[in-house]
Structure formats: C-alpha cells, structure tokens
Write an enzyme that holds these catalytic residues in place. Structure first.
Site, PDB file in Angstrom:
ATOM      1  CG  HIS A 135      -1.935  -1.118   1.161  1.00 26.66           C
ATOM      2  ND1 HIS A 135      -2.643  -1.543   2.265  1.00 26.66           N
ATOM      3  CD2 HIS A 135      -2.332  -1.916   0.137  1.00 26.66           C
ATOM      4  CE1 HIS A 135      -3.440  -2.540   1.914  1.00 26.66           C
ATOM      5  NE2 HIS A 135      -3.261  -2.789   0.633  1.00 26.66           N
ATOM      6  CG  HIS A 141      -2.378  -0.041  -3.658  1.00 27.44           C
ATOM      7  ND1 HIS A 141      -1.310  -0.918  -3.658  1.00 27.44           N
ATOM      8  CD2 HIS A 141      -3.498  -0.815  -3.706  1.00 27.44           C
ATOM      9  CE1 HIS A 141      -1.772  -2.157  -3.717  1.00 27.44           C
ATOM     10  NE2 HIS A 141      -3.094  -2.121  -3.740  1.00 27.44           N
ATOM     11  CG  HIS A 144      -3.668  -5.394  -9.235  1.00 28.90           C
ATOM     12  ND1 HIS A 144      -2.738  -6.301  -9.684  1.00 28.90           N
ATOM     13  CD2 HIS A 144      -3.514  -5.353  -7.872  1.00 28.90           C
ATOM     14  CE1 HIS A 144      -2.053  -6.784  -8.656  1.00 28.90           C
ATOM     15  NE2 HIS A 144      -2.491  -6.219  -7.554  1.00 28.90           N
TER      16      HIS A 144
END
Length: 387
Positions: free
Chosen positions: A148, A165, A313
């Site tokens: 993240h 993210h 992604h």
C-alpha cells in the site's frame, strides 16, 4: 492476448509470455473447476496467490469463491489531479511530513474512532462487520502495510497527481478468513469434487452462507473505498496547508481489484471474481500503478470480452517479500530512486520487500495489454509513502 493453454477442461487465456510454475498450476486448477464460465483469464501482472493467482479473472456459474476474491477485500486505487504544475523537493518533503501526521501507516491505527460520517452507510450491518465495527472506525483513513502507498506524481498532462493504494484493512481480512473456513468445512461435508488442495472452496449462491458472504464482501468493498476517500481528503488538507490554500483538485478516480460482482458475459449472468485485476469496460477510466520508482498510468478500458473486460492492477511481483529482502541490493535500490530525485523511505534491508527490483517491468506489463486498455496519462513518481 499472448497465449492460450488448452490442456485443461477450460482454456486459460494469458496476457503474458512467462508465468511462474506455481501460478500456472493454480490457473490450471481453476480451469478444471466444474462451474467455470467459458475460460480463465490471466492478466499480464499475474503471479501466485492463495488458491488463485493474483492477476486472475474467473467467471463462475452458481457459486462464489472467497479465495478468488482475496483477503484484502475491496483493495484498490484512487487518484486525483491537482492544478499544480510543479513542486520542488523541499515542498514535497513538507507534504510528506504532513501526511505522516494525518495518516497512520503500517500496523498503526487512529487513536480515536473517526467520525461515523466517513463510514459506509447501511441500514443493517452484516454480522462480522458489526463485530469489528469499532476497530474499523479507528482504521478508516489509515494506509496499512505491504504494497500500500501514497504517491505524489507528475503527469504527462503537465499536472501534479496524487495516487493511493489501500484496502479494507483488518475488516476485509476477517471476513475473507471466516468465510473461506466456512466454505472449506461445507465442501468437505458435501464431499465436493473440487480437491481441498486447490484451496478454492466455494459457496453455492443460493445458500445462506453465500448470501451472508456477499453482504459482508460488498460492505468491505464500500469500506475500502471510504478508507481511500478519507485518506485522499487528508492528502488534500496537506496540500492546502503547504500551498497556503491555492490548490484545486479534479474529481476522484476510484477502482477496486479484489471483489466479485454479477456481470453479463457471453450472454450469461455470471459472478466475475477479480483478484488483483481491474475492470476495464469500454471507455471506463482506470488506474494501473507501477512499482516504487517507476511510472503509473491513468488508462481507458477497451472492453475486451476475452478478459471479461478486465486489465492488470499493477506491475505484479517477481519476488516474494522475504526473497526480495534477502536477494536485492540495498544500495542499488536506493540509488535507483535517488538518481530520479524521488523522495522515498527505503532505509534498510527490511524495506526492500517493496523495492522496484521485486516487481515486473511495468513497461512490459503495459505492452502486453494494449488490447485491454489505452493510456490516457503517464505518471512519473516524485514522492512516496509506503505502508
């Protein structure tokens, strides 16, 4: 599409030339499931996950599979363009300093519950969500760990962008683990023909357990979006503080990449599981991040039916976290970022799990999906906060 594997009950359609053996085995397991719709699709960032490869897309008839959604339910990206055209290193450091005050990272939460207005609205909370809602109110607006990140970027359109993210924090993990365990127990009781070794236990969609999981999963998807939205609000606050209020922001772009949803493909209504894959319908705006220190992209979907209207992604890992910490060279990875003038936080060997060397080449990933998306804006990293 790069290749099709036709050795199993259903074809495996791949948007990459090479894939690790374990991930290919998982894809073959998926292709032999009795309820697969048409084929299995692997995006160009595909690599091994739990049961199903990350970067996989699976459409099913009549069942939902918790492990084909993933443990960080609703994890995804959001991005926002500013009206700022440039920011020097000192300004970026000031913004990063503000962000660290406003947004907890890693295993840390907010010390106090955040205002209920930031939480998804629901007339009746699902069972597990209700059980963990107090913790969730302290976790909303926090980044989490692993891959993240919050990144400040400069776009090919001439403007500064912000990208985040993150996912559903511990809430999604609790739901995922709970319902995967239920599915495994039920599959054993039913003497399911799906081998337990596949780690793809399923719930028939007409069962109470499937209905419960769908409600919990959808709440987690909404919570993950709310989490990103609150962080982006606080990023805006940091920019306003540093730039003395003279900043404007465009509309928020948001996409998820760990979820299942009812969609119509090849004239049938099916449950599309996207695990580390992003929806890319015709004309739909999406986000594909690179690894730390490499380009990211704002894209437009081309609606390719063969991928179930999906795309990658991100870049996708080539090394596990521990492997990256063991094998990557710390000085090389630091120099890679320093030479580009990127404000970063790689300081010691434990930070190497998220270094660019642990990921696939984003240029190759993008080249492999020109039939899935077209690039609208290229984004060069300027500064990054990692979970």
């Amino acid at each position: 599409m790069k290749q099709v594997i036709s050795s199993e009950k259903r074809p495996i359609k791949m948007w990459l030339d090479e894939i690790e053996e374990n991930a290919l085995t998982q894809a073959k397991n998926m292709a032999n499931l009795p309820f697969v719709h048409k084929h299995v699709a692997l995006m160009p960032d595909a690599h091994m996950g739990y049961g199903m490869p990350i970067g996989g897309v699976l459409a099913t008839k009549g069942v939902i599979i918790p492990n084909a959604v993933g443990v960080d339910i609703g994890c995804g990206m959001c991005a926002m363009r500013t009206n700022i055209e440039d920011a020097d290193s000192e300004t970026l450091k000031q913004i990063m300093s503000q962000l660290r005050k406003l947004i907890p990272v890693g295993f840390t939460w907010h010390k106090k519950a955040q205002d209920e207005k930031y939480m998804p609205q629901s007339d009746e909370l699902p069972m597990l969500v209700e059980r963990h809602i107090t913790k969730a109110q302290q976790q909303i607006g926090s980044l989490g760990g692993g891959n993240h990140f919050i990144e400040i970027q400069h776009g090919s359109d001439g403007f500064i962008w912000v990208m985040i993210h993150s996912g559903s924090r511990n809430l999604g993990n609790q739901v995922a683990q709970h319902y995967n365990k239920i599915a495994k127990n039920l599959n054993e009781r039913w003497h399911s023909t799906v081998p337990a070794s596949y780690d793809l236990a399923f719930l028939p969609i007409e069962t109470e357990e499937a209905h419960a999981y769908m409600k919990e999963m959808n709440y987690c998807v909404d919570f993950a979006f709310a989490n990103r939205r609150l962080m982006m609000e606080r990023v805006q606050n940091a920019f306003m503080e540093v730039f003395k209020g003279e900043v404007e922001f465009n509309d928020l772009i948001n996409i998820a990449h760990n979820y299942a949803a009812w969609e119509n493909h090849f004239n049938e209504n099916v449950l599309v599981h996207r695990k580390g894959a992003t929806r890319a319908r015709l004309g739909e705006t999406g986000i594909i991040p690179g690894s730390q220190g490499t380009k990211s992209y704002i894209v437009e979907g081309l609606g390719n039916p063969e991928s179930f209207e999906s795309c990658s992604h991100g870049a996708g890992r080539v090394m596990g976290r521990k492997q990256a910490q063991r094998e990557l060279d710390l000085e090389t990875e630091i120099k890679r970022l320093d030479d580009k003038g990127i404000v970063h936080s790689i300081r010691n060997r434990k930070d190497l799990d998220e270094a660019a060397g642990a990921y696939k080449d984003i240029d190759t990933v993008m080249a492999n999906q020109t039939d899935l998306v077209k690039v609208k804006v290229e984004l060069e990293p300027l500064a990054v906060v990692k979970g």
